[in-house]
Design an enzyme around this catalytic site. Structure first.
Site, PDB file in Angstrom:
ATOM      1  CE  LYS A 199      -4.381  -1.748   1.335  1.00 42.86           C
ATOM      2  NZ  LYS A 199      -5.686  -1.920   2.227  1.00 42.86           N
ATOM      3  NE  ARG A 238      -7.936  -8.369   0.159  1.00 41.58           N
ATOM      4  CZ  ARG A 238      -7.218  -7.588  -0.672  1.00 41.58           C
ATOM      5  NH1 ARG A 238      -6.434  -6.805  -0.258  1.00 41.58           N
ATOM      6  NH2 ARG A 238      -7.719  -7.519  -1.844  1.00 41.58           N
TER       7      ARG A 238
HETATM    8  C1  LIG Z   1      -9.963  -5.477  -0.755  1.00 39.26           C
HETATM    9  N1  LIG Z   1      -9.383  -4.918   0.066  1.00 39.26           N
HETATM   10  C2  LIG Z   1      -8.386  -4.115  -0.131  1.00 39.26           C
HETATM   11  N2  LIG Z   1      -7.561  -3.753   0.906  1.00 39.26           N
HETATM   12  C3  LIG Z   1      -8.222  -4.624   1.980  1.00 39.26           C
HETATM   13  C4  LIG Z   1      -7.925  -4.630   3.277  1.00 39.26           C
HETATM   14  O1  LIG Z   1      -6.909  -4.028   3.838  1.00 39.26           O
HETATM   15  N3  LIG Z   1      -8.570  -5.174   4.017  1.00 39.26           N
HETATM   16  C5  LIG Z   1      -9.734  -6.006   3.602  1.00 39.26           C
HETATM   17  N4  LIG Z   1     -10.565  -6.678   4.289  1.00 39.26           N
HETATM   18  N5  LIG Z   1      -9.982  -5.904   2.201  1.00 39.26           N
HETATM   19  C6  LIG Z   1      -9.382  -5.160   1.322  1.00 39.26           C
END
Ligand SMILES: Cn1cnc2c(O)nc(N)nc21
Length: 285
Positions: free
Chosen positions: A223, A258
């Site tokens: 990010k 994730r």
């Molecule tokens: C789809 N998406 C993109 N960034 C995310 C994040 O930090 N958490 C979750 N649950 N979905 C995300």
């Protein structure tokens, strides 16, 4: 019994931190962007992430990065359903659907998805009922504003208190809609209406959210904030920063991370698990 999630029959054990691999089924995320190639490429990518050690996959048909163009229900279904069907047939890991649209939630679970990942925390019209009807676990994420403008000028009086209050409210709404607490997860929504300072404050104070009593998911992978902190302007150059951020998130309570870079993250968590396995010395020893 250690905590676990029943993802439409596929059990995700939460005895240790788990790695969710990201599969974006958006034309711009794969080369040439032909529909057929997009499905093929997305399925191949998902299989590769499982090979690398992903415990589950997150399939997304609409980019949620700041300023991304909206996608219709029809287009989103066209993108994600074939990928979910094929991956559910060809892997044993739970498949999560990254969507905020009720119709997509229902169709994705019918096609084999076993978890819903909703960046809007089930706030869209019909989403609470749709999620409740599927019976699968749901990730409730915090976001301030909307993807189109959330990063314009994020402001909080107390980011931790405000995110905490939001998640308490969404957990309540979900339980009132009939979703069992054992099927609920929370997510602080790094980068969704937050400055880098906000993101670091939330990461530092993640343990504050464990008192909500549900597993926490963390997503910082590649990010912008990590780019700001490291000077790495290209997302693919942010692997080390992403691994570091997710290791910290796990140390501060996250149960699922994730990520794009599954193999690197799995390796980092193996070191953490080796340290965690060392028994604490007895007080009287
Ligand atoms: C789809 N998406 C993109 N960034 C995310 C994040 O930090 N958490 C979750 N649950 N979905 C995300």
């Amino acid at each position: 019994t250690s905590p676990q999630l029943d993802c439409a029959g596929r059990i995700l054990r939460l005895d240790r931190a788990r790695v969710m691999g990201i599969v974006n089924v958006t034309p711009d995320s794969f080369s040439d962007g032909g529909a057929h190639d997009t499905t093929e490429a997305a399925v191949a990518h998902g299989l590769k992430l499982v090979e690398e050690g992903a415990d589950l996959l997150d399939i997304g048909g609409e980019s949620t990065r700041p300023g991304a163009a909206p996608v219709s229900v029809e287009e989103e279904l066209r993108r994600v359903i074939p990928v979910i069907e094929q991956l559910a047939a060809r892997t044993q890991v739970p498949i999560s659907i990254d969507t905020f649209k009720p119709e997509v939630m229902r169709a994705a679970v019918a096609a084999g998805a076993g978890m819903i990942n909703d960046i809007y925390g089930l706030r869209q019209e019909g989403a609470l009922d749709a999620a409740a009807a599927t019976g699968v676990p749901v990730v409730l994420m915090h976001m301030q504003g909307e993807p189109g403008h959330m990063q314009a000028d994020p402001h909080y009086d107390d980011v931790v208190a405000e995110v905490h209050g939001f998640l308490v409210q969404r957990l309540f709404a979900a339980e009132m809609a009939g979703i069992a607490k054992k099927n609920l997860l929370i997510d602080l929504g790094f980068g969704f209406g937050k400055t880098t300072a906000h993101n670091m404050t939330l990461l530092a104070r993640s343990e504050r959210f464990l008192e909500l009593g549900v597993p926490m998911l963390a997503g910082l992978s590649r990010k912008r904030s990590l780019g700001e902190l490291t000077g790495r302007d290209t997302p693919s150059e942010r692997v080390a920063a992403s691994v570091a951020a997710h290791l910290i998130a796990v140390q501060r309570g996250a149960r699922i991370v994730r990520v794009h870079d599954v193999a690197a993250t799995v390796d980092a968590l193996k070191i953490w698990q080796a340290v965690e396995a060392v028994p604490t010395p007895r007080a009287d020893a």
